[in-house]
Write an enzyme that holds these catalytic residues in place. Structure first.
Site, PDB file in Angstrom:
ATOM      1  CG  ASN A 306      -2.157   0.867   0.996  1.00 11.24           C
ATOM      2  OD1 ASN A 306      -2.270   1.577   0.007  1.00 11.24           O
ATOM      3  ND2 ASN A 306      -3.073   0.829   1.946  1.00 11.24           N
ATOM      4  CG  HIS A 337      -6.316   0.217   9.404  1.00  8.20           C
ATOM      5  ND1 HIS A 337      -5.089   0.852   9.390  1.00  8.20           N
ATOM      6  CD2 HIS A 337      -6.463  -0.359   8.189  1.00  8.20           C
ATOM      7  CE1 HIS A 337      -4.508   0.655   8.220  1.00  8.20           C
ATOM      8  NE2 HIS A 337      -5.318  -0.063   7.464  1.00  8.20           N
TER       9      HIS A 337
END
Length: 426
Positions: A306, A337
């Site tokens: 990512n 998250h």
């Protein structure tokens, strides 16, 4: 119709992005031919994002619209050096509220969470990246500061709103800077990138191949799942867990690749011409499967996985923290998250493994004097990276204590524990 129906059921986010690709091509063609003025280019991208948000998220699209309005008001009303703390605090507070609400519904009320809410919160996380990127640009001084001093307010509002909500990045990365975005929109009629049809077709083929491989591995794991509870073969159990982690990671790779397709279809991501290979469309990328999976160090995997998000985290947290920057960076990742139990374990284990990786590499580097030793070190490093990341991905993705139970029953959790042990030994 069966493949389309299967794709909609298995990966709705991927489906929404696939359906957005023709509109990205439409923007590219209209802008290249000069049919859209600068104002209409910004409006096309922003209105496309609003329509996509309403279609995919329904009433929960208000989460993004509220954040965008607050962000634009803060940028236009505060001095550049004060924008970042306000944008960061309000955006993370708004995002955290919805993350905790989802946990409250799931764990306390035992209610299934609306898929539209989950999608809106996922998009809200990506919006957090974009708005904090702009606020950091303002704080550090840059082009955004010059734009906010413009007398024409529409020249302030439109680029910011379009950057926050443009449909090519609404549902997925990669993250581009505000400068890159504005330069692209302004220059696409003057020096347009080459026709992206070939590269988009190639990447769509890659996505379909990844989804086919993921579907095949999923059926294979499902057929062998029953043997885990009765099997006494540790190697078989470890391989099953590793296969599960591969399936979870492939989902990310296909998502990143279709996001690249969507950006490339609109003309974003072009890095110039390469003499032998033709146009280079790698300007916006979150990671390549082969390059990332061949990483022989956990720290190397962390940088490649990512990619634009890793760069954003490095800029937002790692470079700004003077005390324990590595732990603070992974700790912020837990917050960003969603603060689930599995995410706590997964990210903290990942941070410890990265720290151990630095120490192990520093200790072994002077001893790798022969080709044979370097080859053994590379193979063992790759194996360790794969198993550590298998534990990390399963803990983060499954989120609950069930993921930790799987890692304990199959003894796969031994690998990250050995990495943590090396921190104290070395």
């Amino acid at each position: 119709m069966e493949p389309i129906q299967w794709l909609c059921e298995q990966h709705p986010l991927l489906t929404y992005q696939c359906f957005s690709v023709p509109f990205a091509f439409l923007f590219y063609v209209l802008a290249k031919q000069g049919c859209l003025s600068l104002t209409y280019r910004y409006l096309f991208l922003a209105s496309g994002g609003c329509i996509l948000a309403v279609v995919t998220m329904g009433v929960y699209s208000l989460l993004l619209l509220v954040s965008t309005v607050i962000f634009v008001l803060l940028v236009c009303s505060l001095s550049p050096d004060r924008v970042h703390p306000w944008v960061f605090g309000l955006q993370m507070g708004w995002q955290t509220f919805w993350h905790l609400l989802i946990q409250y519904r799931e764990y306390y009320l035992n209610e299934p969470t609306d898929s539209r809410l989950l999608l809106s919160v996922s998009s809200l996380m990506l919006l957090t990246q974009r708005v904090t990127s702009v606020s950091m640009d303002l704080q550090e001084g840059g082009r955004v500061t010059l734009m906010t001093q413009s007398q024409a307010k529409c020249r302030v509002f439109l680029p910011l709103i379009s950057y926050a909500l443009h449909f090519t990045a609404l549902l997925g990365g990669p993250l581009s800077s505000f400068d890159q975005f504005v330069y692209f929109v302004e220059q696409i009629t003057i020096s347009p990138p080459p026709q992206p049809l070939s590269v988009v077709s190639y990447k769509v083929f890659q996505v379909l191949s990844l989804e086919w491989a993921r579907n095949y591995l999923t059926h294979l794991l499902r057929d062998n799942a029953s043997s885990l509870s009765v099997s006494n073969n540790v190697l078989t159990d470890v391989l099953w867990v590793w296969g599960l982690a591969v399936v979870l990671r492939i989902r990310y790779y296909s998502h990143w690749r279709i996001s690249e397709c969507l950006n490339n279809a609109a003309g974003l991501g072009f890095r110039g011409m390469v003499r032998e290979d033709g146009p280079n469309w790698s300007g916006l990328s979150d990671g390549d499967l082969w390059t990332t999976e061949m990483s022989c160090q956990v720290s190397e995997f962390a940088r490649r996985w990512n990619g634009t998000t890793a760069t954003w985290l490095r800029r937002l947290v790692f470079q700004r923290c003077k005390t324990a920057p590595l732990v603070m960076t992974f700790g912020f990742s837990i917050w960003w998250h969603g603060l689930h139990m599995g995410q706590f374990v997964g990210f903290l284990v990942w941070a410890a493994a990265v720290r151990a990786d630095y120490q192990i590499h520093k200790y072994l580097k002077p001893k790798l004097t022969s080709t044979r030793r370097r080859l053994v070190h590379t193979c063992l490093g790759w194996l360790n990276t794969q198993m550590v990341m298998a534990c990390v991905v399963i803990a983060i993705e499954l989120r609950s204590t069930s993921s930790l139970r799987i890692l304990g029953l199959t003894y796969t959790g031994v690998f990250p524990l050995l990495n943590v042990l090396f921190i104290f030994i070395l």
